[in-house]
Design an enzyme around this catalytic site. Structure first.
Site, PDB file in Angstrom:
ATOM      1  N   TYR A   1      41.506  63.780  58.361  1.00  0.00           N
ATOM      2  CA  TYR A   1      42.729  62.598  59.419  1.00  0.00           C
ATOM      3  C   TYR A   1      41.931  61.052  59.919  1.00  0.00           C
ATOM      4  CZ  TYR A   1      45.729  62.626  63.467  1.00  0.00           C
ATOM      5  OH  TYR A   1      46.809  61.864  64.401  1.00  0.00           O
TER       6      TYR A   1
ATOM      7  N   TYR B   1      51.263  57.940  58.619  1.00  0.00           N
ATOM      8  CA  TYR B   1      50.704  58.628  59.269  1.00  0.00           C
ATOM      9  C   TYR B   1      51.843  59.702  60.703  1.00  0.00           C
ATOM     10  CZ  TYR B   1      48.421  59.079  64.083  1.00  0.00           C
ATOM     11  OH  TYR B   1      47.627  59.496  65.043  1.00  0.00           O
TER      12      TYR B   1
END
Length: 394
Positions: free
Chosen positions: A293, A344
């Site tokens: 991430y 995202y």
């Protein structure tokens, strides 16, 4: 541990996603995006939507499972779960929670999902217009420390100072994601490559740590994955990706008020990563591909180090474009383009890419992937990680 482990009991049988849009540009409402991604995950697996009987999400997703069940005609909603924690630190935990429900018999088919339409609502993470501030903000806002980039930048600066890490590490992480996105038509940054000169000339967001290209995008869209028992997954349409290990949490005083964590220069995985490897029964050197991430490139660097892929003092030599690039790099990283360059979707897109790598369906396929790791949002609390594997790893 073996009697209580999730290892090999549950598999990802389907994945689905919508078109990914820039922030505020989705033509569809957030709830409609969630439904689209879920329907595509069901289609991918060859399962009727009415067979879904559970949902799991994280970070206060707004699409209520009971409403989703009604929209899809699900006759019996047996399980719903929301993982605590800000940002994307809970994305791997949401998958683990759904898998635990399947393994324990609470549900037979659980969908993990995330949906965002930020034009319909406020920008994710935007400060509320409160008349007063309290808690941590009362101590930090007067000094201008208000955004995640500022807060996490302080921790990253400490880490880089203590271990002699230079900015080339962050540049390599950003360039790797953008390079991979150029092979991925789904990526928002497809057709927009990033070179070193452009990165170096980009404006500071938080000086001296985060430039523009060190920061994740803001996007609209939705993603979903579908979990069933390992036995059932073998009879479905796609090659299963088996959940081998999952861990969540944080170490001592990680969430202490006002940035007062005992292990300040940390991505919050100091105790989580060892538990992950213990459950999965593998070591860092066994992992074929990593999906980590990116809220910021600094978090990727710190999380990869804290998961044991290199020592802190080795970061400058380890984090290079050559080492991180698919298909032949030492540790292929974020092979879809990740949060920086694909989309995202608060990290769930990275989970889908781990599944594609195990299936052999990635736009930047690494040869013979048996083990794929996903590291959820670093430097928040709690954080989470998981390891998926092919059938031969069971």
């Amino acid at each position: 541990m073996s009697g209580r482990s999730i290892r090999g009991k549950v598999a990802v049988a389907g994945i689905g996603e919508t078109t990914y849009y820039k922030h505020g540009k989705s033509p569809d409402a957030e709830f409609a995006l969630a439904l689209q991604a879920i329907l595509r995950a069901c289609e991918d697996a060859g399962i009727k939507p009415q067979e879904v009987d559970g949902f799991a999400s994280y970070s206060n997703d707004r699409s209520d499972p009971s409403r989703i069940a009604a929209a899809l005609g699900i006759p019996d909603l047996r399980f719903s779960n929301m993982q605590w924690g800000g940002g994307g630190g809970g994305v791997a935990a949401a998958v683990a929670n759904g898998a635990a429900a399947v393994a324990a018999g609470y549900a037979d088919c659980v969908v993990v999902f995330r949906a965002l339409a930020q034009g319909q609502f406020r920008r994710f993470g935007e400060a509320m217009p409160d008349p007063t501030v309290s808690g941590d903000a009362a101590y930090m806002a007067p000094y201008g420390v208000m955004s995640p980039a500022q807060k996490y930048g302080m921790r990253a600066t400490r880490f880089m100072h203590d271990h002699g890490v230079d900015h080339g590490v962050l540049r390599a992480i950003a360039m790797t994601s953008y390079q991979h996105a150029q092979s991925n038509p789904r990526a928002v940054m497809y057709g927009r490559p990033l070179d070193a000169a452009t990165y170096d000339a980009s404006r500071w967001i938080v000086e001296p740590i985060n430039r523009l290209f060190d920061c994740c995008q803001e996007n609209d869209g939705a993603a979903a994955l579908l979990l069933v028992s390992a036995e059932r997954a073998r009879d479905l349409r796609q090659t299963p990706a088996y959940l081998l290990g999952a861990a969540q949490g944080s170490d001592y005083r990680c969430g202490a008020p006002v940035m007062n964590a005992s292990n300040f220069g940390s991505s919050s995985f100091a105790t989580v990563a060892p538990r992950l490897y213990e459950m999965a029964g593998v070591a860092p050197g066994d992992i074929d591909v990593v999906q980590s991430y990116e809220n910021f490139t600094t978090g990727v660097m710190m999380a990869v180090v804290e998961h044991g892929f290199c020592a802190p003092e080795e970061a400058n030599e380890f984090f290079t474009l050559e080492n991180l690039s698919a298909p032949t790099g030492r540790m292929p990283l974020n092979t879809s383009g990740g949060n920086l360059a694909e989309c995202y979707m608060h990290g769930l897109g990275l989970q889908l890419e781990a599944v594609r790598q195990i299936r052999g369906q990635s736009c930047n396929q690494v040869p013979n992937v048996k083990l794929a790791m996903n590291i959820a949002g670093p430097m928040v609390t709690p954080v989470s990680s998981l390891i998926m594997g092919s059938e031969e790893t069971l």
